[in-house]
Design a protein around this motif. Structure first.
Motif, PDB file in Angstrom:
ATOM      1  N   SER A  35      -7.064  39.520-124.328  1.00 40.72           N
ATOM      2  CA  SER A  35      -6.736  39.112-125.719  1.00 40.72           C
ATOM      3  C   SER A  35      -8.027  39.077-126.307  1.00 40.72           C
ATOM      4  CB  SER A  35      -6.337  37.443-125.432  1.00 40.72           C
ATOM      5  OG  SER A  35      -6.269  36.913-126.987  1.00 40.72           O
ATOM      6  N   ARG A  36      -9.176  38.854-125.832  1.00 39.39           N
ATOM      7  CA  ARG A  36     -10.351  38.608-126.491  1.00 39.39           C
ATOM      8  C   ARG A  36     -11.076  40.006-126.600  1.00 39.39           C
ATOM      9  NH1 ARG A  36     -10.250  35.968-130.185  1.00 39.39           N
ATOM     10  NH2 ARG A  36     -12.617  35.669-130.508  1.00 39.39           N
ATOM     11  N   PHE A  37     -11.136  40.543-125.426  1.00 43.57           N
ATOM     12  CA  PHE A  37     -11.872  41.779-125.222  1.00 43.57           C
ATOM     13  C   PHE A  37     -11.287  43.255-125.843  1.00 43.57           C
ATOM     14  CE2 PHE A  37     -15.026  39.265-123.542  1.00 43.57           C
ATOM     15  CZ  PHE A  37     -15.933  39.884-122.722  1.00 43.57           C
ATOM     16  N   GLU A  38      -9.997  43.217-125.358  1.00 44.23           N
ATOM     17  CA  GLU A  38      -9.295  44.441-126.057  1.00 44.23           C
ATOM     18  C   GLU A  38      -8.234  44.068-126.847  1.00 44.23           C
ATOM     19  OE1 GLU A  38      -7.333  46.352-122.601  1.00 44.23           O
ATOM     20  OE2 GLU A  38      -8.822  46.004-121.268  1.00 44.23           O
ATOM     21  N   GLY A  39      -8.315  42.889-127.711  1.00 46.16           N
ATOM     22  CA  GLY A  39      -7.596  42.538-128.828  1.00 46.16           C
ATOM     23  C   GLY A  39      -6.212  42.838-128.541  1.00 46.16           C
ATOM     24  N   ARG A  40      -5.668  42.448-127.456  1.00 44.86           N
ATOM     25  CA  ARG A  40      -4.103  42.643-127.343  1.00 44.86           C
ATOM     26  C   ARG A  40      -3.302  41.503-127.666  1.00 44.86           C
ATOM     27  NH1 ARG A  40      -2.820  45.770-122.583  1.00 44.86           N
ATOM     28  NH2 ARG A  40      -4.633  47.402-122.431  1.00 44.86           N
ATOM     29  N   LYS A  41      -2.215  41.562-128.242  1.00 47.97           N
ATOM     30  CA  LYS A  41      -1.160  40.765-128.732  1.00 47.97           C
ATOM     31  C   LYS A  41      -0.486  39.966-127.568  1.00 47.97           C
ATOM     32  CE  LYS A  41      -1.672  41.652-132.883  1.00 47.97           C
ATOM     33  NZ  LYS A  41      -2.526  40.544-134.042  1.00 47.97           N
TER      34      LYS A  41
ATOM     35  N   ASP B  61       3.736  42.375-121.395  1.00 44.25           N
ATOM     36  CA  ASP B  61       4.491  43.524-120.907  1.00 44.25           C
ATOM     37  C   ASP B  61       3.647  44.219-119.822  1.00 44.25           C
ATOM     38  OD1 ASP B  61       6.444  43.308-122.569  1.00 44.25           O
ATOM     39  OD2 ASP B  61       5.729  44.491-123.853  1.00 44.25           O
ATOM     40  N   GLU B  62       2.332  44.148-119.975  1.00 41.38           N
ATOM     41  CA  GLU B  62       1.288  44.707-119.054  1.00 41.38           C
ATOM     42  C   GLU B  62       1.329  43.803-117.725  1.00 41.38           C
ATOM     43  OE1 GLU B  62      -3.445  45.901-118.644  1.00 41.38           O
ATOM     44  OE2 GLU B  62      -2.375  46.025-120.244  1.00 41.38           O
TER      45      GLU B  62
ATOM     46  N   ALA C 235       6.075  36.203-118.674  1.00 43.85           N
ATOM     47  CA  ALA C 235       6.656  36.014-119.838  1.00 43.85           C
ATOM     48  C   ALA C 235       5.761  35.605-120.829  1.00 43.85           C
ATOM     49  CB  ALA C 235       7.632  34.632-119.604  1.00 43.85           C
ATOM     50  N   THR C 236       6.039  35.790-122.209  1.00 43.57           N
ATOM     51  CA  THR C 236       5.135  35.482-123.224  1.00 43.57           C
ATOM     52  C   THR C 236       4.541  34.075-123.309  1.00 43.57           C
ATOM     53  OG1 THR C 236       5.905  37.272-124.555  1.00 43.57           O
ATOM     54  CG2 THR C 236       4.714  35.531-125.772  1.00 43.57           C
ATOM     55  N   LYS C 237       5.481  33.042-122.795  1.00 47.25           N
ATOM     56  CA  LYS C 237       5.327  31.742-122.838  1.00 47.25           C
ATOM     57  C   LYS C 237       3.983  31.573-121.643  1.00 47.25           C
ATOM     58  CE  LYS C 237       7.706  29.781-125.639  1.00 47.25           C
ATOM     59  NZ  LYS C 237       7.194  28.780-126.915  1.00 47.25           N
ATOM     60  N   THR C 238       4.253  32.317-120.611  1.00 43.07           N
ATOM     61  CA  THR C 238       3.371  32.167-119.581  1.00 43.07           C
ATOM     62  C   THR C 238       1.876  32.704-120.288  1.00 43.07           C
ATOM     63  OG1 THR C 238       4.892  32.791-117.739  1.00 43.07           O
ATOM     64  CG2 THR C 238       2.535  32.875-117.011  1.00 43.07           C
ATOM     65  N   VAL C 239       1.835  33.851-120.919  1.00 40.41           N
ATOM     66  CA  VAL C 239       0.614  34.131-121.455  1.00 40.41           C
ATOM     67  C   VAL C 239       0.089  33.123-122.207  1.00 40.41           C
ATOM     68  CG1 VAL C 239      -0.499  35.736-122.991  1.00 40.41           C
ATOM     69  CG2 VAL C 239       1.271  36.681-121.392  1.00 40.41           C
ATOM     70  N   GLU C 240       0.780  32.459-123.113  1.00 39.95           N
ATOM     71  CA  GLU C 240       0.228  31.456-123.957  1.00 39.95           C
ATOM     72  C   GLU C 240      -0.073  30.285-123.099  1.00 39.95           C
ATOM     73  OE1 GLU C 240       3.992  30.460-126.414  1.00 39.95           O
ATOM     74  OE2 GLU C 240       3.899  32.153-127.515  1.00 39.95           O
ATOM     75  N   ALA C 241       0.596  29.971-122.121  1.00 39.36           N
ATOM     76  CA  ALA C 241      -0.025  28.838-121.307  1.00 39.36           C
ATOM     77  C   ALA C 241      -1.415  29.290-120.700  1.00 39.36           C
ATOM     78  CB  ALA C 241       1.025  28.618-120.008  1.00 39.36           C
ATOM     79  N   HIS C 242      -1.443  30.490-120.054  1.00 44.48           N
ATOM     80  CA  HIS C 242      -2.824  30.818-119.726  1.00 44.48           C
ATOM     81  C   HIS C 242      -3.914  30.803-120.853  1.00 44.48           C
ATOM     82  CE1 HIS C 242      -1.921  32.084-115.797  1.00 44.48           C
ATOM     83  NE2 HIS C 242      -1.034  33.013-115.960  1.00 44.48           N
TER      84      HIS C 242
ATOM     85  N   GLY D  45     -11.210  31.836-131.528  1.00 41.57           N
ATOM     86  CA  GLY D  45     -10.226  31.902-132.420  1.00 41.57           C
ATOM     87  C   GLY D  45      -9.137  32.781-131.466  1.00 41.57           C
ATOM     88  N   THR D  46      -7.759  32.039-131.874  1.00 44.23           N
ATOM     89  CA  THR D  46      -6.582  32.774-131.103  1.00 44.23           C
ATOM     90  C   THR D  46      -6.024  33.787-131.608  1.00 44.23           C
ATOM     91  OG1 THR D  46      -5.161  31.042-132.291  1.00 44.23           O
ATOM     92  CG2 THR D  46      -6.175  30.286-130.220  1.00 44.23           C
ATOM     93  N   GLN D  47      -5.235  34.475-130.709  1.00 41.51           N
ATOM     94  CA  GLN D  47      -4.674  35.639-131.591  1.00 41.51           C
ATOM     95  C   GLN D  47      -3.162  35.701-131.025  1.00 41.51           C
ATOM     96  OE1 GLN D  47      -6.868  39.289-130.792  1.00 41.51           O
ATOM     97  NE2 GLN D  47      -5.339  40.487-131.653  1.00 41.51           N
TER      98      GLN D  47
END
Length: 218
Positions: A166-172, A178-179, A183-190, A215-217
């Motif tokens: 998220s922070r170093f590669e600017g991924r959504k 996907d990578e 789940a997106t919810k799991t990403v949010e939890a992390h 700052g979140t993305q």
């Protein structure tokens, strides 16, 4: 603020890790570039840009913890290097100058982040960024960066990977999901877990430093 580069070649992609620079017998690995600059400065800038854009972005990312900001800083350094003919005044190796210039501009960007709420115009930001950080300020920035890196190392492996993507590669968040096949919810939890830990570790540090890093993305 992204400035267009006066270099026609395609920009290589920034990497998340520092790219090694070869170390031949000569103390200046790019001594041949000086000869190129003497005959064709534009070609010299192109060669320098192609070789060092990615390593410089990797260096800047570790100072400002945001991929797009790091790329802007490196682009602006190259733009200044070309438009103001800085290459005519450099007595040291070109890469050494560029890494130092990126470092100064990254620190001065952070200094602007500290005071931007009090600024009213972009012109004031340019004035501040073009000035130099004091040695004491740079030591403070280095200490903060060291503590941030230590805090990141404390994260669980999957949580750390999500945070760095998220922070170093600017991924959504959806791209990270996907990578990593989660789940997106799991990403949010992390991310929530990572940011909570970092806030705890950095709670006594400068508010501006924490705000910049956290700052979140989505």
């Amino acid at each position: 603020m992204r400035l267009p580069l006066p270099i026609p070649s395609t920009s290589p992609q920034a990497t998340t890790g520092p790219a090694p620079v070869s170390s031949p017998v000569s103390p200046d690995p790019d001594w041949h570039l000086k000869a190129v600059f003497e005959t064709d400065p534009q070609q010299g800038c192109e060669l320098l840009f192609r070789k060092y854009y990615a390593p410089l972005c990797s260096h800047a990312i570790r100072l400002v913890y945001a991929k797009e900001t790091a790329e802007d800083i490196v682009s602006e350094v190259f733009c200044n290097f070309w438009t103001n003919k800085v290459y005519l005044t450099i007595n040291s190796a070109y890469p050494a100058y560029l890494f130092q210039a990126v470092r100064y501009r990254a620190y001065n960007y952070l200094r602007w982040e500290l005071t931007k709420s009090q600024q009213s115009t972009d012109e004031r930001m340019d004035d501040l960024i073009d000035s130099r950080s004091s040695p004491a300020e740079m030591m403070q920035y280095d200490e903060l960066r060291r503590k941030i890196e230590q805090a990141i190392e404390q994260l669980p492996p999957q949580c750390r990977r999500v945070f760095l993507l998220s922070r170093f590669e600017g991924r959504k968040y959806n791209e990270i999901a996907d990578e990593l096949s989660i789940a997106t919810k799991t990403v949010e939890a992390h991310m929530t877990k990572a940011l909570t830990l970092l806030r705890t570790v950095l709670k006594d540090e400068w508010v501006w430093g924490v705000a910049l890093l956290l700052g979140t993305q989505a």
